[in-house]
Design an enzyme around this catalytic site. Structure first.
Site, PDB file in Angstrom:
ATOM      1  CB  CYS A   1     -37.980  -8.545  27.929  1.00 41.99           C
ATOM      2  SG  CYS A   1     -37.065  -7.206  27.150  1.00 41.99           S
TER       3      CYS A   1
ATOM      4  CG  HIS B 206     -33.978  -8.995  30.146  1.00 37.80           C
ATOM      5  ND1 HIS B 206     -34.998  -9.656  29.497  1.00 37.80           N
ATOM      6  CD2 HIS B 206     -33.939  -9.498  31.420  1.00 37.80           C
ATOM      7  CE1 HIS B 206     -35.541 -10.528  30.319  1.00 37.80           C
ATOM      8  NE2 HIS B 206     -34.923 -10.445  31.497  1.00 37.80           N
TER       9      HIS B 206
ATOM     10  CG  ASN C 200     -35.756 -12.597  34.461  1.00 36.37           C
ATOM     11  OD1 ASN C 200     -36.159 -12.478  33.309  1.00 36.37           O
ATOM     12  ND2 ASN C 200     -34.494 -12.361  34.792  1.00 36.37           N
TER      13      ASN C 200
END
Length: 361
Positions: free
Chosen positions: A14, A119, A134
Site C-alpha cells: 500500500c 495501510h 485509496n
C-alpha cells in the site's frame, strides 16, 4: 476519470500504491523502497553504535527486526517521507499544533497522505476536484469541496494519521485535463473486498442458476427425447400394422385366386364329365321331342275331330286348308321352339343333378 492513474492493492504494497497514486505514475517499485528502508536501518544502526557496540542497547537493536519494512511489503512513514524528498516534497502532520495554527482550509491544499495501522492511501486534488485514490477501492472516488473537510475529520475520528504534502507535485495528464473540464461520478466505487465478495456471490448465484437451467434443460431434453421416442414407436407400430394388413390382404387375394382356380378346375372337370354323357343327353332329348310330338298330334287329331263335327252342322263352310297341312305346319313350328326350350331345360337339369351328386360325395 480514465486519465487518472490509480494503482489497486497488491499484497501489502500500500505504501508503493500511495506514492505512485500521489505522483500519478509508476515512480517507485518495491525494490527502490526496500533500498530506502535499508539505508534508514543502517543510519539507525550507526547512531546506536555511537553508544558502544558492546552495549546492551546496541545488541538488543541488532536482534530486533527492521522497523522500516517487513517481508509483507509494509514500509514506514520514514521510508515514504524519504522517498518524497527525492521529488522535493515534505510531509506535515495535519493535526499537529504547528499546522493548526496556520488555519489553512483543506481545499486550498494539493494532497494528503492518510495512514491507519499499516495501510496508506492518497487524497489528491486533480484540476479543480478532489479524489480519494485509496488502492483498496476499485477506482478513484470523487470528493466534493464541501465534503473534503468532513471526510478528513471522519478519518481522524477513526484513528487515521493524516499528513499534508507540501511542495510542487510532478505534472500529470489528469491534472491538465481536469483543469479544463469537471467530471461527474454517478456511482461511487466499491472496496475491492466488497467487489470480490459481490463477484463471488454473483458467480455462485450464476452457477446455481446455470445448474438449475441445465437441469431443467436436461429434463426438457429428456422429455422431448421420450416424446420423440414414443412418436417413433407409434409410427413404427402403424407401419407394422399397415404392413400386416397389406400382407393379410395379399394373402386373402392369393387364397381367393387359388379358390377360383380350384373352382374353375372343378367346373372344367364337371364339364368334361357332362361331355362324356352327351350321347345319353341326345337320347333324352329325342325321347322328349317324340313325347312332345305325340302330344301335339293328339291335340291336332282332337282339333280335326272338332272341325268335322262342325262341318256337318254347317255344310256351307269350307276349311281354308287341309288338316294334314295345318298339322304339319304347327308341328314344325312347335318343334323348333320346343326343341330350343327343351335343350336349355335339360341342360340345366343335368347340371343340377351333377352338382347334387357331387355334393353327396
Amino acid at each position: 476519470m480514465e486519465s487518472i492513474f490509480h494503482e489497486k492493492q497488491e499484497g501489502s504494497l500500500c505504501a508503493q500504491h500511495c506514492l505512485n497514486n500521489l505522483l500519478q505514475g509508476e515512480y517507485f517499485s518495491p525494490v527502490e523502497l526496500s533500498s530506502i528502508a535499508h539505508q534508514l536501518d543502517e543510519e539507525e544502526r550507526m547512531r546506536m553504535a555511537e553508544g558502544g557496540v558492546t552495549s546492551e542497547d546496541y545488541r538488543t537493536f541488532l536482534q530486533q527486526p527492521s522497523g522500516n519494512m517487513d517481508d509483507s511489503g509494509f514500509f514506514s512513514i520514514q521510508v515514504i517521507s524519504n522517498a518524497l524528498k527525492v521529488w522535493g516534497l515534505e510531509l506535515i502532520l495535519f493535526n499537529s499544533p504547528e499546522y493548526q495554527r496556520l488555519r489553512i482550509d483543506p481545499i486550498n491544499e494539493r494532497s494528503f497522505i492518510c495512514n491507519y495501522k499499516e495501510h496508506w492511501f492518497t487524497v489528491r486534488k486533480l484540476g479543480k476536484q478532489w479524489f480519494n485514490l485509496n488502492s483498496l477501492l476499485t477506482g478513484p472516488e470523487l470528493i466534493s469541496d464541501t465534503y473534503l473537510a468532513l471526510f478528513l475529520a471522519q478519518l481522524q475520528q477513526e484513528g487515521y494519521s493524516i499528513f499534508v504534502v507540501k511542495g510542487d507535485l510532478p505534472d500529470c495528464e489528469a491534472d491538465q485535463l481536469l483543469q479544463m473540464i469537471r467530471v461527474q461520478q454517478m456511482h461511487r466505487p466499491k472496496l475491492i473486498g466488497e467487489e470480490l465478495a459481490q463477484l463471488k456471490e454473483q458467480r455462485v448465484h450464476k452457477t446455481d442458476l446455470e445448474r438449475v437451467l441445465e437441469a431443467n434443460d436436461g429434463s426438457g431434453m429428456l422429455d422431448e427425447d421420450e416424446e420423440d421416442l414414443q412418436r417413433a414407436l407409434a409410427l413404427s407400430r402403424q407401419e407394422i400394422d399397415m404392413e400386416d394388413e397389406e400382407a393379410d390382404l395379399r394373402r386373402a387375394i392369393q387364397l381367393s385366386m387359388q379358390g377360383s382356380s380350384r373352382n374353375i378346375s372343378q367346373d372344367m372337370t364337371q364339364t368334361s364329365g357332362t361331355n362324356l354323357t352327351s350321347e345319353e343327353l341326345r337320347k333324352r332329348r329325342e325321347a322328349y321331342f317324340e313325347k312332345q310330338q305325340q302330344k301335339q298330334q293328339q291335340q291336332q287329331q282332337q282339333q280335326q275331330q272338332g272341325d268335322l263335327s262342325g262341318q256337318s252342322s254347317h255344310p256351307c263352310e269350307r276349311p281354308a286348308t287341309s288338316s294334314g297341312a295345318l298339322g304339319s305346319d304347327l308341328g314344325d313350328a312347335m318343334s323348333e321352339e320346343d326343341m330350343l326350350q327343351a335343350a336349355v331345360t335339360m341342360s340345366l337339369e343335368t347340371v343340377r343333378n351333377d352338382l347334387k351328386t357331387e355334393g353327396k360325395k
